[in-house]
Design a protein around this motif. Sequence first.
Motif, PDB file in Angstrom:
ATOM      1  N   GLU A  80       0.850  -1.187   0.000  1.00  0.00           N
ATOM      2  CA  GLU A  80       0.000   0.000   0.000  1.00  0.00           C
ATOM      3  C   GLU A  80       0.879   1.227   0.000  1.00  0.00           C
ATOM      4  O   GLU A  80       1.806   1.325   0.791  1.00  0.00           O
ATOM      5  CB  GLU A  80      -0.897   0.024   1.249  1.00  0.00           C
ATOM      6  N   GLU A  81       0.606   2.145  -0.906  1.00  0.00           N
ATOM      7  CA  GLU A  81       1.405   3.361  -1.020  1.00  0.00           C
ATOM      8  C   GLU A  81       0.496   4.580  -0.912  1.00  0.00           C
ATOM      9  O   GLU A  81      -0.631   4.564  -1.384  1.00  0.00           O
ATOM     10  CB  GLU A  81       2.145   3.380  -2.357  1.00  0.00           C
ATOM     11  N   PHE A  87      -4.438  10.044  -0.698  1.00  0.00           N
ATOM     12  CA  PHE A  87      -4.851   8.926  -1.546  1.00  0.00           C
ATOM     13  C   PHE A  87      -3.940   7.724  -1.337  1.00  0.00           C
ATOM     14  O   PHE A  87      -2.735   7.860  -1.209  1.00  0.00           O
ATOM     15  CB  PHE A  87      -4.839   9.325  -3.021  1.00  0.00           C
ATOM     16  N   LYS A  88      -4.552   6.560  -1.315  1.00  0.00           N
ATOM     17  CA  LYS A  88      -3.801   5.320  -1.198  1.00  0.00           C
ATOM     18  C   LYS A  88      -3.947   4.533  -2.489  1.00  0.00           C
ATOM     19  O   LYS A  88      -5.004   4.543  -3.113  1.00  0.00           O
ATOM     20  CB  LYS A  88      -4.340   4.455  -0.056  1.00  0.00           C
TER      21      LYS A  88
END
Length: 192
Positions: A80-81, A87-88
């Motif tokens: 996950e960034e 926002f992911k």
Amino acid sequence: MVKLGAAPDGVEVTIEVNAQSQRVRATAMGASEMRAKERLQEVSETEARDIAASSMGIAVDAVRLAAATPRMRVFQGTVEERKWRFFKSTRAPVRAVDIEGVIRVQRSNGTVVGAQADQGLPTLRRLWEDTTIYNGDSVITPDMFVIVGAHVVDLSGVNSADQALAVARSEFDGLPADAPVALISVPGNRGI
């Protein structure tokens, strides 16, 4: 290659398709029978998972075995960034690790599907259609990898599902119906 002394299970074929010149180039590489007998010790699934997780730069518990053949294991992770603080986005890195612990396919994001040889072609077509991007007037095809035993067939640059199926069909011919195969699809570059 086998007639020249290569071990049959160690032969790798890479296929390049040049759409402009409409040429297909197949390159085969393999270790000699003598080198094949000197193989390193086989790694366990746990060791292969550790290798994949280390390569991805994520924790081992975030990596799962997505598909396997008798000589290759394909692992997929979840990362996950954050983008723009709010926002992911999630991506799924892929690593194909052979039984000697060598990473044979490494991509930062992809989809992995395991299948039996008798269902390989319909699965490949479905995966191709699911990961093709229709971007206005253009069609962005995925990069595909077909893994049969220890063989990795790189279908990057193939422009149509029919071409990919023709190449894959030649790999699946002669396999037992229940032989495991692995398919990896990497989304094409949008060019944005």
